[in-house]
Design an enzyme around this catalytic site. Sequence first.
Site, PDB file in Angstrom:
ATOM      1  N   ARG A 182      35.554 -55.002 -37.545  1.00 54.81           N
ATOM      2  CA  ARG A 182      34.380 -56.016 -37.481  1.00 54.81           C
ATOM      3  C   ARG A 182      35.263 -57.231 -36.978  1.00 54.81           C
ATOM      4  NH1 ARG A 182      30.473 -57.100 -42.259  1.00 54.81           N
ATOM      5  NH2 ARG A 182      29.591 -58.379 -40.634  1.00 54.81           N
ATOM      6  N   CYS A 240      33.888 -64.591 -44.341  1.00 52.36           N
ATOM      7  CA  CYS A 240      33.711 -63.175 -44.108  1.00 52.36           C
ATOM      8  C   CYS A 240      32.342 -63.149 -43.191  1.00 52.36           C
ATOM      9  CB  CYS A 240      33.440 -62.417 -45.459  1.00 52.36           C
ATOM     10  SG  CYS A 240      31.891 -63.188 -46.415  1.00 52.36           S
TER      11      CYS A 240
END
Length: 284
Positions: A182, A240
């Site tokens: 990611r 995050c």
Amino acid sequence: MNTPDWRVVLAPQALAAGLGASDVVVVDCRASLADPDAGERAWRAAHIPGARHAHLERDLSRRGPAGEGRHPWPLAATFTERLGTWGVSRDTRVVAYDDGDGAFAARLWCLLHMLGHARVSVLDGGWAAWTQLGLPQESAAPVVVATRYEGTFDASRLLDSAGVQAHLARGGLLLDARASERFRGEVEPIDAIAGHVPGAVNRPYAANLEGGRFRPAAQLRGEFEALLDGRAPHALVAMCGSGVTACHHLLAMAHAGLPGASLYTGSWSGWIGDPGRPIATGAG
């Protein structure tokens, strides 16, 4: 009965020995990003005796305006009111747990930590470790004596996007807790745009774990000190996808004796809220 001086990361056996103490409140933080109510259903089915349930969306986050990410940081007044309904006071020893890896429990730990609440731990291995050891569980909702909790968050350690840009400009470290694929922008299962904040460094939060438990404090300390490269812990800001799993890094650092790092509350989902902000892909 007073509990012992429990550590940031708490072994299941230690919690089992302290269950029922008047100064202990256990909070079940099990959650699922795919199914917002899955954690509450799991808590109703079975939980650690006396555990209250914290809902990720309603209790550990709030609905916020565009640009604050998928899980905006709650307002202090709302969160402290919830603490009161759970029977948490300034003197309470709070133990948070989730299914196992601590990703959601760390969010509650971080919320309390930012209020200056020192007596808060995360159950090492969570519900998975608790049940594997055959420790007690129940399905009945606890009887709670409500109290009053007052406090404000340490705003200096809760950064928005502008604060993160300034932090990077000063040479600070921005640590992204998402999975590496990611971060590199190869896949993006949740947010609308893939990639990472230019200048960020990747360390998946799973690197803090081994066999579902937190790695030894000394080992984590060495790894985070290498990332800091001579800088103090307060030079690190964790992020995050939405400001939840980033809390795992703050927890791991505190476990390692390196407290003081900050949180980018909006994280990647907040960063991409402004199409004018730059986006990087690849490993660096």
